[in-house]
Design an enzyme around this catalytic site. Structure first.
Site, mmCIF file in Angstrom:
data_model
loop_
_atom_site.group_PDB
_atom_site.id
_atom_site.type_symbol
_atom_site.label_atom_id
_atom_site.label_comp_id
_atom_site.label_asym_id
_atom_site.label_seq_id
_atom_site.Cartn_x
_atom_site.Cartn_y
_atom_site.Cartn_z
ATOM 1 N N ASP A 1 1.096 -1.364 -0.490
ATOM 2 C CA ASP A 1 -0.213 0.422 0.607
ATOM 3 C C ASP A 1 0.928 1.281 0.029
ATOM 4 O O ASP A 1 1.204 1.566 1.011
ATOM 5 C CB ASP A 1 -0.645 0.398 1.239
ATOM 6 C CG ASP A 1 -1.639 1.430 1.657
ATOM 7 O OD1 ASP A 1 -1.975 1.237 2.426
ATOM 8 O OD2 ASP A 1 -1.902 1.878 0.491
ATOM 9 N N ASP B 1 -2.037 5.169 -5.332
ATOM 10 C CA ASP B 1 -2.862 4.972 -4.236
ATOM 11 C C ASP B 1 -2.884 3.604 -4.280
ATOM 12 O O ASP B 1 -4.055 3.157 -4.816
ATOM 13 C CB ASP B 1 -3.214 5.178 -3.457
ATOM 14 C CG ASP B 1 -3.638 4.666 -2.196
ATOM 15 O OD1 ASP B 1 -4.557 5.096 -0.833
ATOM 16 O OD2 ASP B 1 -3.014 3.755 -1.511
#
Ligand SMILES: CCc1nc(N)nc(N)c1-c1ccc2c(c1)N(CCCOC)[C@H](c1ccccc1)CC2
Length: 338
Positions: free
Chosen positions: A38, A224
């Protein structure tokens, strides 16, 4: 290590084009976990053996058991992290974490409580933050920084491929130390990060068809890998959704599947390049008993300053544009995904 000339691939699983995760191990003997790599966060956490049996989200996932690891080192400091969707609380521990075959001694969090919504929908166990150190809660050195300091990588970069078809294998790939030419064509276009310490860039506009509708004065785009969708300021997203005739219901924006073919491209202007998504890229067609449902993979999200206003380009964008995150030059590279 020399086995793969300093670039190490980790295959990812693609769950319904909305969740992408790969396997790591923690402890000795190895305890396996599925984690999202992430770029929107910088901490590693996995569910804890000591999580309460009432925390369903915790109970239904693999849990780390410190008492079964010979390399466990106690820490105990409190930990809490907040994502755009959901939050996690627990305490810190230290153990050997193996990512892509590389072992690092890592401080991570054992999660004892996960917000049921949305973690009960998570097909992964935990999260491995690939963000910069200054994003890390409790000032913990992130995993990728520990790997860089071992000097085993060919380049101080990592790359992410997300497949666009759940049936395709592998569902994705993380490469530590380089890129994988099997998953992109053409050359990379690079954009400097907006400020040191975040995987975000300055975006020069968002256009629909040929019309520049938003962010013409410049705005921030976060790249992201931990978000499924693209999010933008609610005011912009509502205009964008009206433009494509999408209706908002309790689970997000939907369009009539018959109109999908005629939907316009949505283009993100970054680094002097135009990154377009066609309806193929931003419509998720789900077969339901009562007929097809066509979900628009955009969401409204208003983050308060200084973080916001911000656009978040998530998995649906990355699936179209293979992404290289370059820590050596503090820049992000995009190439057309295969
Ligand atoms: C990876 C951690 C994270 N990091 C960042 N920067 N942003 C967000 N939003 C998340 C996050 C937190 C929780 C969940 C999540 C994502 N999910 C998406 C995986 C995306 O995999 C690429 C799943 C999901 C399913 C249903 C509806 C909403 C979400 C499970 C729940």
């Amino acid at each position: 290590d020399d086995a793969n000339n300093g670039t190490i691939p980790t295959p990812l699983t693609n769950y319904l084009d909305t969740q992408y995760f790969g396997e790591i191990s923690i402890g000795f003997p190895a305890q396996m976990f599925n984690v999202v790599f992430d770029t929107g966060s910088a901490n590693l956490w996995v569910p804890s053996q000591s999580c309460s049996p009432f925390s369903t989200a915790c109970f239904t996932h693999n849990r780390y058991d410190a008492s079964k690891s010979q390399t466990y080192v106690e820490n105990g400091t409190g930990f809490s992290i907040q994502y755009a969707a959901g939050n996690v609380r627990g305490f810190l521990s230290e153990d050997v974490v193996v990512v892509g075959g590389i072992p690092v001694v890592q401080v991570f969090a054992e999660a004892t409580s996960l917000s049921a919504i949305p973690f009960i929908f998570a097909k992964f166990d935990g999260v491995l933050g690939m963000g910069y150190p200054n994003m890390a809660i409790d000032g913990i050195t992130p995993v990728f920084d520990r790997i860089m300091s071992q000097r085993v990588l060919k380049e101080e970069v990592f790359s992410i491929y997300y497949s666009r078809d759940p049936k395709r294998s592998p569902g994705g790939e993380l490469v530590l130390g380089g890129t994988d030419p099997n998953y992109y064509t053409g050359s990379f276009n690079y954009i400097e990060t907006k400020e040191l310490g975040k995987w975000e860039v300055i975006m020069r506009g968002v256009s629909v068809g040929r019309e520049m509708l938003f962010c013409a004065e410049g705005c921030t785009a976060v790249i992201d890998t931990g978000s499924s969708y693209i999010t933008g300021p609610a005011s912009s997203i509502s205009v964008l959704m009206k433009t494509i005739g999408a209706q908002l219901d309790e689970s997000g924006y939907k369009v009539n599947c018959d109109t999908v073919k005629a939907l316009p491209s949505i283009t993100f202007h970054m680094g002097g390049q135009e990154y377009s998504l066609t309806q193929e890229d931003y419509i998720l067609r789900q077969l339901h008993t009562q007929g097809d449902v066509c979900i628009v993979t955009f969401r409204s999200l208003d983050l308060p300053p200084p973080t916001g206003p911000v656009w978040i380009l998530g998995a649906n964008f990355i699936a179209r544009y293979y992404t290289e995150f370059d820590r050596h030059n503090n820049r992000i590279g995009f190439a057309a995904a295969v």
